[in-house]
Design a protein around this motif. Structure first.
Motif, PDB file in Angstrom:
ATOM      1  N   UNK A  93      48.470  42.509  34.064  1.00 20.79           N
ATOM      2  CA  UNK A  93      47.867  43.789  33.663  1.00 20.79           C
ATOM      3  C   UNK A  93      46.723  43.568  32.674  1.00 20.79           C
ATOM      4  N   UNK A  94      46.820  42.506  31.840  1.00 22.71           N
ATOM      5  CA  UNK A  94      45.718  42.171  30.930  1.00 22.71           C
ATOM      6  C   UNK A  94      44.478  41.789  31.730  1.00 22.71           C
ATOM      7  N   UNK A  95      44.683  40.994  32.777  1.00 23.20           N
ATOM      8  CA  UNK A  95      43.558  40.598  33.622  1.00 23.20           C
ATOM      9  C   UNK A  95      42.963  41.794  34.354  1.00 23.20           C
ATOM     10  N   UNK A  96      43.817  42.720  34.752  1.00 24.60           N
ATOM     11  CA  UNK A  96      43.320  43.915  35.436  1.00 24.60           C
ATOM     12  C   UNK A  96      42.473  44.779  34.505  1.00 24.60           C
ATOM     13  N   UNK A  97      42.841  44.834  33.232  1.00 26.47           N
ATOM     14  CA  UNK A  97      42.046  45.591  32.252  1.00 26.47           C
ATOM     15  C   UNK A  97      40.653  44.985  32.138  1.00 26.47           C
ATOM     16  N   UNK A  98      40.608  43.655  32.013  1.00 22.50           N
ATOM     17  CA  UNK A  98      39.317  42.975  31.875  1.00 22.50           C
ATOM     18  C   UNK A  98      38.512  43.085  33.164  1.00 22.50           C
ATOM     19  N   UNK A  99      39.180  42.902  34.306  1.00 24.38           N
ATOM     20  CA  UNK A  99      38.486  42.953  35.594  1.00 24.38           C
ATOM     21  C   UNK A  99      37.870  44.324  35.847  1.00 24.38           C
ATOM     22  N   UNK A 100      38.583  45.370  35.494  1.00 26.25           N
ATOM     23  CA  UNK A 100      38.046  46.720  35.684  1.00 26.25           C
ATOM     24  C   UNK A 100      36.764  46.911  34.865  1.00 26.25           C
ATOM     25  N   UNK A 101      36.818  46.499  33.589  1.00 27.42           N
ATOM     26  CA  UNK A 101      35.638  46.643  32.727  1.00 27.42           C
ATOM     27  C   UNK A 101      34.504  45.739  33.191  1.00 27.42           C
ATOM     28  N   UNK A 102      34.838  44.555  33.609  1.00 28.30           N
ATOM     29  CA  UNK A 102      33.824  43.615  34.075  1.00 28.30           C
ATOM     30  C   UNK A 102      33.160  44.126  35.346  1.00 28.30           C
ATOM     31  N   UNK A 103      33.961  44.716  36.238  1.00 28.24           N
ATOM     32  CA  UNK A 103      33.401  45.310  37.447  1.00 28.24           C
ATOM     33  C   UNK A 103      32.440  46.444  37.133  1.00 28.24           C
ATOM     34  N   UNK A 104      32.782  47.223  36.116  1.00 30.89           N
ATOM     35  CA  UNK A 104      31.888  48.305  35.698  1.00 30.89           C
ATOM     36  C   UNK A 104      30.566  47.752  35.171  1.00 30.89           C
ATOM     37  N   UNK A 105      30.634  46.626  34.479  1.00 27.99           N
ATOM     38  CA  UNK A 105      29.411  45.995  33.988  1.00 27.99           C
ATOM     39  C   UNK A 105      28.586  45.421  35.138  1.00 27.99           C
ATOM     40  N   UNK A 106      29.258  44.913  36.169  1.00 33.22           N
ATOM     41  CA  UNK A 106      28.568  44.321  37.325  1.00 33.22           C
ATOM     42  C   UNK A 106      28.073  45.361  38.313  1.00 33.22           C
ATOM     43  N   UNK A 107      28.722  46.531  38.319  1.00 30.67           N
ATOM     44  CA  UNK A 107      28.358  47.574  39.268  1.00 30.67           C
ATOM     45  C   UNK A 107      29.081  47.482  40.592  1.00 30.67           C
ATOM     46  N   UNK A 108      30.137  46.660  40.666  1.00 27.12           N
ATOM     47  CA  UNK A 108      30.965  46.550  41.872  1.00 27.12           C
ATOM     48  C   UNK A 108      32.428  46.515  41.436  1.00 27.12           C
ATOM     49  N   UNK A 109      33.325  46.672  42.415  1.00 23.18           N
ATOM     50  CA  UNK A 109      34.748  46.556  42.096  1.00 23.18           C
ATOM     51  C   UNK A 109      35.096  45.097  41.825  1.00 23.18           C
ATOM     52  N   UNK A 110      36.049  44.892  40.928  1.00 28.13           N
ATOM     53  CA  UNK A 110      36.575  43.549  40.691  1.00 28.13           C
ATOM     54  C   UNK A 110      38.086  43.656  40.726  1.00 28.13           C
ATOM     55  N   UNK A 111      38.709  42.904  41.601  1.00 25.09           N
ATOM     56  CA  UNK A 111      40.148  42.995  41.802  1.00 25.09           C
ATOM     57  C   UNK A 111      40.839  41.716  41.330  1.00 25.09           C
ATOM     58  N   UNK A 112      42.127  41.838  41.019  1.00 23.40           N
ATOM     59  CA  UNK A 112      42.941  40.709  40.591  1.00 23.40           C
ATOM     60  C   UNK A 112      43.955  40.427  41.690  1.00 23.40           C
TER      61      UNK A 112
END
Length: 331
Positions: free
Chosen positions: A43-62
């Motif tokens: 869940x920690x990785x999912x928190x970071x991935x969601x924010x990182x995806x928002x910064x990249x402009x695409x979805x980021x999944x774990x």
């Protein structure tokens, strides 16, 4: 004719422009290959991935890829194209510990780092109401006076918590018996009932049952780790040098990519993760469950991770010392 050529040129340039725009990285979902089953760490990785995806402009999944002490995830990620669309969730066990133990063919130097992610500190806990000692150092005095009498659990044997605890005990010259358990929950039950004298307690277990343990020592020097255990004593409060510093005595993760990932894609991922790790919403969400957000950027990777391999080697020697000293006590 010239006008028609101009129009054609504009059309071609327009098409090329669209193609160039489409070629910008990333065009599609980026995947983080996670080495464990679903749980708090994921869940920690999912928190970071969601924010990182928002910064990249695409979805980021774990993507959970458990198996072989975390090394299955690394092998899976490294088998994919080095195009930036696969990020490795580089937990300490598969990244550093398994190579030290000879169970992986890589070292931490074989990857490109993006940014440090999170740490989850371990602690040593005793049962509430213990009368033989009221602090970790008092327990060490009791243990030294009673060789081989202390019984403890790190969950399974020869894991990272076992290595850390064995190194601590060796530093004090205390010989204790490690009792293996199939589940951490069973070990904690026996701790509360007095079958065990102390045990490894992770931050999740502590936060779920704060009144169930007396936390004697937080195995981390990070201020955030101490705060996760409500200010319990940490290794920085001891009068003895344990030879444990930085990330070595705890669980942690750095996010990585394949070493052949192009520089442009790597830099895009680095920038996005650095921005995500600075966001207050991300840091608050991580801290809320007792993990510590880490601030080290990619250029600090060698400085931070490099010493861990040597310290893990020393902890491995402590396991051997524990076995040899127990054998002497039993003779």
């Amino acid at each position: 004719m010239f006008k028609r050529m101009m129009i054609a040129g504009v059309a071609i340039a327009s098409v090329l422009g669209v193609s160039a725009a489409k070629a910008e990285f990333p065009e599609r979902t980026v995947e983080n290959v996670f080495p464990w089953s679903a749980g708090t760490a994921m869940s920690m990785s999912q928190i970071i991935a969601k924010a990182m995806g928002e910064e990249l402009g695409v979805a980021m999944t774990v993507i959970s890829t458990p198996g072989a002490a975390g090394t299955k995830a690394f092998k899976t990620a490294m088998s994919r194209p080095a195009d930036g669309y696969t990020v490795i969730d580089g937990y300490v066990a598969p990244l550093v510990l398994q190579p030290v133990l000879g169970n992986a063919e890589w070292t931490y130097k074989d990857f490109k780092p993006l940014h440090a992610a999170v740490s989850n500190a371990f602690s040593i806990g005793s049962r509430v109401g213990e009368t033989r000692w009221s602090s970790f150092e008092e327990m060490m005095e009791w243990g030294k006076a009673n060789p081989g009498k202390l019984r403890y659990s790190s969950g399974s044997r020869n894991n990272l918590p076992h290595m850390v605890i064995a190194k601590v005990l060796q530093s004090y010259g205390v010989v204790a018996q490690n009792i293996p358990y199939k589940t951490d929950g069973d070990a904690r039950k026996d701790l509360k009932s007095g079958v065990l004298d102390f045990a490894f307690v992770n931050v999740g277990a502590y936060l779920q049952d704060k009144e169930g343990f007396d936390i004697l020592l937080v195995l981390s020097e990070l201020p955030g780790a101490k705060a996760s255990y409500d200010g319990a004593p940490s290794i920085t409060d001891l009068d003895i040098d344990l030879g444990l510093s930085g990330l070595a005595p705890m669980g942690w993760t750095w996010w990585l990519v394949h070493p052949e990932t192009p520089d442009a894609e790597t830099e895009a991922l680095r920038s996005a993760m650095a921005a995500a790790m600075k966001r207050e919403d991300v840091r608050e969400a991580i801290t809320r469950v007792g993990f510590v957000p880490l601030d080290w950027d990619h250029d600090q990777y060698e400085e931070v991770v490099g010493p861990v391999a040597d310290q893990l080697g020393a902890m491995g020697n402590a396991l051997k010392w524990e076995e040899e000293e127990l054998a002497k006590v039993r003779q």
